[in-house]
Design a protein around this motif. Structure first.
Motif: not given
Lengths: 332, 254
Positions: A200, A203-207, B49, B52, B54, B90-91, B95
């Protein structure tokens, strides 16, 4: 036996507390060392068995130690050793790569991929490796021709199966595909050991998923994956002897070739065993090193990475006085 | 007036038979600090969540920086976009998690450099420069080469904030950032967040820290059972709640 706690006292006649008034200096009491009588008996029994074994090794002339010495480094055996090592490394390489793919499929959200992976494991773990090896060797009987092309469509190239599936190819397919089924479980355990929060966060970092797997999940899963992979490599070194049934001149088959000619069966099996033992010992030592290395990263505690033989040397104070911190580690 | 950073209209989320979010409508303006309060299970983390992606939503409309995140609209239906597009959106959103979720196999510096270097494709030197400056800002310039396990919870959470900021997000989401911390470590994290708010960052914070909400938030949103029960300035909602549910919640946490 009326009330609990008392039977002992009543058997002995007097409760231990009566000593309080006996006039003995109780502060001077010492504890006698515990006697491990049965431990001595069993140790002696084991010693007798070891002595019998040693006696057999030395006195039984059928071992023909001179023949062992003669063949240990002979070219035919060394060629066998080399092929055994090649088979081990190549099969593990196939097993690990395909195992990673199967494990990723198994943890995928697509139910068809999960099912395919499960079916693969079910088949390859559910049938004996020896059967699989012979099956691959006889693939030509099932598919006379192998071709490359569009599935269910035209083919661009084709080969005769028997020319592609040499004994070496059959051995690599058999050992590698079988190993992949076991490695898949090892890798899957590693992937599952990584906290979901790690994915997570990535993912949140855009990876993207592949980047996340490569940079975040896999490096952490390795700690769980490496120790069993080492064990499986050692296992593979020994299992590779099965391909002797395909008349592939690996270590066991090389020994067999010699003794079928000279009838010195036992000494040549000893030669093969010495080589197997040598490599499993070396691999075990390497594995212990790698495990210690990964254990170091996983906890805040200091882990002693001194090899075991050096540590046991430390116990003989004449050779090497054992330092206090080593003693602490041993106590853990 | 500029476009809001977050626009939510009737956002719904169902987990099986449980409705975690029922019709959430909320706008967050640029530079605004919004605190989401509510009992556990009220849907505040789920909503955060969902922002973004998730968490997939079951319905409704959710815009961040003028874009749908993870969805594309066609006719009057939402379709999931490609992974690449979702990642790009998301980038732009930072978060911070309750359990920090730092990468344990990387140093502090490695944690902060990773995404700028590999997602934004910054040169390594540029990424390191940016990371060093951010870690200095959260007071950890002496811990660059430490590993997360060697840090206290408060230090780890400050690294996590720096890691999110390194992507230069236009919106920061905080999911109970101090809930996993020992009481004496809460203040150091809240101070960093307060500084960030003063610098004009748009922030949505799920928290139980009423003091922080009173002091820093521009607006407090009280949620319960998947709906927004009440929203307004911190003084209104926290000192003079209109609804019985808000009142009973506050009486329990204060």
């Amino acid at each position: 036996m009326s009330s609990f706690g008392s039977p002992r006292d009543s058997e002995r006649g007097e409760p231990d507390s009566s000593l309080l008034d006996s006039g003995i200096d109780l502060a001077d009491l010492e504890v006698a060392p515990t006697r491990h009588f049965s431990r001595w008996v069993w140790s002696f029994a084991a010693l007798v068995l070891v002595a019998m074994g040693a006696n057999l090794l030395i006195t039984n002339e059928q071992f023909q130690w001179d023949v062992v010495a003669e063949y240990l480094f002979s070219p035919v055996i060394l060629r066998g050793v080399r092929l055994t090592l090649v088979l081990t490394v190549a099969s593990m390489a196939i097993g690990i790569s395909l195992g990673i793919v199967l494990a990723v499929m198994r943890t995928s959200n697509a139910s068809l991929l999960r099912a395919v992976s499960s079916a693969y494991l079910w088949f390859f773990r559910g049938t004996p490796l020896l059967v699989q090896l012979i099956f691959w060797f006889n693939l030509g009987a099932l598919l006379p021709e192998l071709s490359l092309g569009i599935p269910f469509g035209p083919s661009f190239m084709s080969w005769e199966t028997n020319s592609v599936i040499s004994p070496l190819m059959a051995a690599l397919l058999g050992l590698g595909l079988n190993e992949a089924a076991y490695m898949a479980e090892v890798v899957r355990a590693g992937l599952l050991s990584v906290d979901e929060g790690q994915v997570e966060a990535a993912q949140a970092l855009g990876m993207k998923p592949t980047l996340t797997l490569r940079r975040i999940v896999m490096p952490q899963a390795m700690r769980v994956i490496i120790p069993p992979t080492g064990s499986r490599t050692i296992q593979m070194l020994k299992t590779s002897s099965l391909v002797s049934v395909l008349a592939l001149p690996e270590l066991l088959h090389s020994a067999q070739v010699v003794y079928s000619r000279t009838f010195q069966t036992i000494p040549l099996l000893v030669v093969a065993s010495i080589w197997y033992l040598f490599f499993t010992t070396v691999l075990s030592a390497i594995q212990r090193r790698i495990e210690a290395h990964y254990a170091r990263g996983s906890s805040r505690h200091v882990v002693d990475t001194t090899p075991r033989w050096k540590r046991s040397l430390g116990r003989f104070s004449i050779l090497k006085p054992s330092s206090s911190n080593q003693a602490e580690v041993d106590d853990d | 007036m500029t476009e809001p950073v977050v626009v939510a209209r009737g956002v719904r989320k169902r987990f099986g038979s449980i409705e975690a979010l029922r019709d959430i409508t909320l706008d967050v303006q640029a530079g605004e600090v919004v605190c989401l309060l509510g009992p556990s299970g009220s849907g505040k983390s789920t909503f955060l969540r969902a922002i973004n992606h998730l968490e997939r939503i079951s319905g409704g409309y959710l815009l961040v920086n003028g874009h749908l995140v993870g969805y594309r609209m066609k006719g009057n239906k939402l379709y999931e976009t490609s992974v690449d597009e979702t990642c790009a959106r998301r980038a732009e959103i930072g978060m911070v998690f309750q359990n920090f979720n730092l990468f344990p196999h990387m140093t502090v510096l490695g944690n902060v450099v990773e995404a700028p270097q590999r997602v934004l494709k910054l040169k390594r030197e540029t990424a390191i420069e940016r990371a060093t400056a951010l870690l200095d800002r959260v007071g950890l310039s002496d811990k660059l080469e430490s590993y997360p396990r060697q840090l206290s919870g408060g230090q780890q959470q400050r690294v996590a904030i720096a890691r999110a900021l390194a992507m230069e997000p236009r919106l920061m989401l905080f999911d109970e950032p101090t809930s996993a911390l020992d009481p004496e470590l809460v203040a150091e994290v809240l101070n960093v967040m307060t500084d960030l708010a003063r610098d004009g960052m748009t922030m949505i914070v799920v928290t139980h820290e009423i003091g922080f909400a009173l002091e820093v938030a521009d607006r407090v949103v009280f949620m319960d059972e998947g709906i927004v029960v009440e929203e307004g300035s911190p003084e209104e909602v926290l000192s003079n709640p209109m609804h019985e549910r808000t009142r009973s919640f506050l009486s329990r946490v204060l």
